[in-house]
Design an enzyme around this catalytic site. Structure first.
Site, PDB file in Angstrom:
ATOM      1  N   TYR A   1       0.830  -1.218   0.000  1.00 42.33           N
ATOM      2  CA  TYR A   1       0.000   0.000   0.000  1.00 42.33           C
ATOM      3  C   TYR A   1       0.865   1.269   0.000  1.00 42.33           C
ATOM      4  O   TYR A   1       0.729   2.134  -0.881  1.00 42.33           O
ATOM      5  CB  TYR A   1      -0.922  -0.058   1.216  1.00 42.33           C
ATOM      6  CG  TYR A   1      -1.601   1.228   1.609  1.00 42.33           C
ATOM      7  CD1 TYR A   1      -2.399   1.922   0.711  1.00 42.33           C
ATOM      8  CD2 TYR A   1      -1.474   1.714   2.911  1.00 42.33           C
ATOM      9  CE1 TYR A   1      -3.044   3.095   1.099  1.00 42.33           C
ATOM     10  CE2 TYR A   1      -2.125   2.877   3.304  1.00 42.33           C
ATOM     11  CZ  TYR A   1      -2.898   3.571   2.397  1.00 42.33           C
ATOM     12  OH  TYR A   1      -3.538   4.720   2.771  1.00 42.33           O
TER      13      TYR A   1
ATOM     14  N   ILE B   1      13.682  -9.851   0.545  1.00 47.56           N
ATOM     15  CA  ILE B   1      14.848  -9.029   0.883  1.00 47.56           C
ATOM     16  C   ILE B   1      15.855  -9.820   1.713  1.00 47.56           C
ATOM     17  O   ILE B   1      16.980  -9.352   1.920  1.00 47.56           O
ATOM     18  CB  ILE B   1      14.438  -7.753   1.646  1.00 47.56           C
ATOM     19  CG1 ILE B   1      13.673  -8.106   2.942  1.00 47.56           C
ATOM     20  CG2 ILE B   1      13.626  -6.830   0.754  1.00 47.56           C
ATOM     21  CD1 ILE B   1      13.473  -6.922   3.872  1.00 47.56           C
TER      22      ILE B   1
ATOM     23  N   ALA C   1       9.852  -2.512   2.821  1.00 47.65           N
ATOM     24  CA  ALA C   1       9.450  -3.886   3.138  1.00 47.65           C
ATOM     25  C   ALA C   1       9.611  -4.178   4.621  1.00 47.65           C
ATOM     26  O   ALA C   1      10.669  -3.930   5.213  1.00 47.65           O
ATOM     27  CB  ALA C   1      10.293  -4.869   2.329  1.00 47.65           C
TER      28      ALA C   1
ATOM     29  N   SER D   1       8.967   4.046  11.935  1.00 53.57           N
ATOM     30  CA  SER D   1       7.635   4.119  12.532  1.00 53.57           C
ATOM     31  C   SER D   1       7.673   4.920  13.820  1.00 53.57           C
ATOM     32  O   SER D   1       8.664   4.899  14.556  1.00 53.57           O
ATOM     33  CB  SER D   1       7.123   2.707  12.840  1.00 53.57           C
ATOM     34  OG  SER D   1       5.945   2.748  13.609  1.00 53.57           O
TER      35      SER D   1
ATOM     36  N   TYR E   1       7.500  -5.106  17.038  1.00 56.12           N
ATOM     37  CA  TYR E   1       7.512  -4.301  15.815  1.00 56.12           C
ATOM     38  C   TYR E   1       8.257  -2.989  16.042  1.00 56.12           C
ATOM     39  O   TYR E   1       9.159  -2.626  15.270  1.00 56.12           O
ATOM     40  CB  TYR E   1       6.089  -4.023  15.344  1.00 56.12           C
ATOM     41  CG  TYR E   1       6.024  -3.000  14.234  1.00 56.12           C
ATOM     42  CD1 TYR E   1       6.456  -3.325  12.948  1.00 56.12           C
ATOM     43  CD2 TYR E   1       5.555  -1.708  14.470  1.00 56.12           C
ATOM     44  CE1 TYR E   1       6.415  -2.381  11.925  1.00 56.12           C
ATOM     45  CE2 TYR E   1       5.515  -0.767  13.459  1.00 56.12           C
ATOM     46  CZ  TYR E   1       5.949  -1.102  12.191  1.00 56.12           C
ATOM     47  OH  TYR E   1       5.918  -0.158  11.185  1.00 56.12           O
TER      48      TYR E   1
ATOM     49  N   LYS F   1      11.932  -1.726  14.381  1.00 52.08           N
ATOM     50  CA  LYS F   1      12.147  -0.501  13.628  1.00 52.08           C
ATOM     51  C   LYS F   1      13.267   0.340  14.254  1.00 52.08           C
ATOM     52  O   LYS F   1      14.074   0.956  13.543  1.00 52.08           O
ATOM     53  CB  LYS F   1      10.851   0.308  13.552  1.00 52.08           C
ATOM     54  CG  LYS F   1       9.831  -0.266  12.583  1.00 52.08           C
ATOM     55  CD  LYS F   1      10.358  -0.232  11.151  1.00 52.08           C
ATOM     56  CE  LYS F   1       9.331  -0.683  10.139  1.00 52.08           C
ATOM     57  NZ  LYS F   1       9.832  -0.595   8.752  1.00 52.08           N
TER      58      LYS F   1
ATOM     59  N   ASN G   1      -0.342   6.737  11.547  1.00 50.91           N
ATOM     60  CA  ASN G   1      -1.454   6.117  10.819  1.00 50.91           C
ATOM     61  C   ASN G   1      -1.562   6.694   9.412  1.00 50.91           C
ATOM     62  O   ASN G   1      -1.932   7.851   9.233  1.00 50.91           O
ATOM     63  CB  ASN G   1      -2.761   6.348  11.579  1.00 50.91           C
ATOM     64  CG  ASN G   1      -2.699   5.798  12.993  1.00 50.91           C
ATOM     65  OD1 ASN G   1      -2.690   4.592  13.196  1.00 50.91           O
ATOM     66  ND2 ASN G   1      -2.635   6.690  13.966  1.00 50.91           N
TER      67      ASN G   1
ATOM     68  N   ASP H   1      -3.914   1.632  25.633  1.00 44.60           N
ATOM     69  CA  ASP H   1      -4.173   2.714  24.688  1.00 44.60           C
ATOM     70  C   ASP H   1      -4.079   4.070  25.393  1.00 44.60           C
ATOM     71  O   ASP H   1      -4.858   4.353  26.313  1.00 44.60           O
ATOM     72  CB  ASP H   1      -5.578   2.562  24.093  1.00 44.60           C
ATOM     73  CG  ASP H   1      -5.573   1.836  22.770  1.00 44.60           C
ATOM     74  OD1 ASP H   1      -4.486   1.453  22.313  1.00 44.60           O
ATOM     75  OD2 ASP H   1      -6.657   1.649  22.198  1.00 44.60           O
TER      76      ASP H   1
END
Length: 325
Positions: A11, A52, A74, A117, A141, A145, A175, A287
């Site tokens: 995307y 990769i 990627a 990110s 994640y 990064k 986002n 959150d």
């Protein structure tokens, strides 16, 4: 000369490919299609299907297309899922980045824009995130990064005295929404816009996780930025690297203001013409009330700005999804 886009069938990557082509920078795509889609790659753009993690393949691709640099998009991008799949996340994101850097060294390529990110910050205790905020990633994640950024910095130091020192920058964002091309849309099963779009298409009622946060309307406030703006910033970063101009090691691509989940829901109802009242579900653990990033450094160096209103972000994403059938 060309620029290799890893993950260029995804995307975000596919939008970067289009922005590079529009700027005359000759994109080349490598993607294993684990989450990307071959039809997202425009006709005429060289496409190599592969991982990769294959150093020889990446190096050969760089050489074959006389690449000037890499835009490394990627990655395994699902923060929540990364908690259940940490080893896979580290393999794809940390080992993948190491292999890309090694392949670049093999091929004599010394420019890289890293798609990082805002997850590197974790859950900050300030409402506005700046680049110098302490890094406390809250998921594998986010950790992967941050380690990717460390790898770039370490390789930059290691090659500083060489004939081709590594020049690099990392772009951090939250986002990404909308669409800059009616044939490309967000297919993630974990992002707010596609989740709501799919629920509406299925005749279901979207939900809001908690409405008692310390925000103006009680729902979470987050950074939502249009994918075409994200792509444009990657292209300017690539141009600065290639031209030898000064560049920061990292930039936040933030909106400075943020939008609440309820604002998003209201805009989706308004733009789609589907009248719905979101269900209120319990809060999700961890959150925070609000996380928004500043984009001041990126505005100074990368022509970063918010070119789309909320309704335009929703409309472009909704129309692209509807075009897909």
């Amino acid at each position: 000369m060309s620029w290799l886009v890893t993950g260029g069938a995804g995307y975000i990557g596919a939008h970067i490919v289009r922005a590079l082509a529009d700027a005359g920078l000759g994109p080349v795509v490598i993607d294993d299609l684990s989450s990307g889609h071959a039809p997202f790659v425009p006709d005429g753009v060289p496409f190599v299907r592969g991982t990769i993690l294959d150093r020889e393949l990446v190096a050969d691709t760089l050489r074959a297309h006389h690449a000037e640099g890499v835009i490394h998009v990627a990655a395994f991008k699902y923060a929540g899922v990364s908690v259940q799949r940490p080893l896979h996340t580290y393999e794809q994101n940390v080992e993948g980045t190491r292999v890309v850097l090694a392949a670049m060294a093999d091929a004599g390529v010394s420019n890289i824009v890293f798609s990082s990110s805002a997850a590197v910050y974790g859950t900050p205790d300030v409402p506005l995130v700046t680049e110098d905020l302490p890094k406390r990633p809250a998921s594998p994640y986010g950790e992967s990064k941050l380690i990717g950024e460390w790898l770039l910095a370490a390789q930059g130091v290691a090659t500083a005295a060489s004939e081709k020192p590594l020049r690099h920058t990392s772009l951090r964002y939250f986002n990404v929404v909308g669409s800059g091309d009616p044939t490309v849309y967000d297919t993630s099963p974990h992002n707010l816009f596609p989740i709501v779009f799919e629920m509406l298409r299925d005749g279901k009622t979207p939900r809001i996780n908690g409405d008692d946060y310390a925000t103006a309307d009680g729902t979470n406030v987050r950074d939502y930025v249009h994918v075409a703006d994200i792509a444009a910033a990657h292209v300017v970063a690539a141009q600065r690297l290639a031209d030898g101009r000064s560049i920061e090691p990292a930039y936040n691509l933030g909106s400075q203001n943020g939008l609440s989940v309820r604002q998003i829901m209201d805009a989706i109802a308004r733009v789609t013409g589907i009248d719905f009242t979101p269900e209120i579900a319990p809060r999700r653990a961890g959150d925070p009330d609000s996380i928004v990033a500043t984009g001041e450094l990126a505005a100074r160096d990368l022509d970063w700005r918010m070119r789309y209103s909320l309704d335009e972000m929703v409309r472009s994403g909704w129309e692209a999804r509807r075009n897909a059938g």
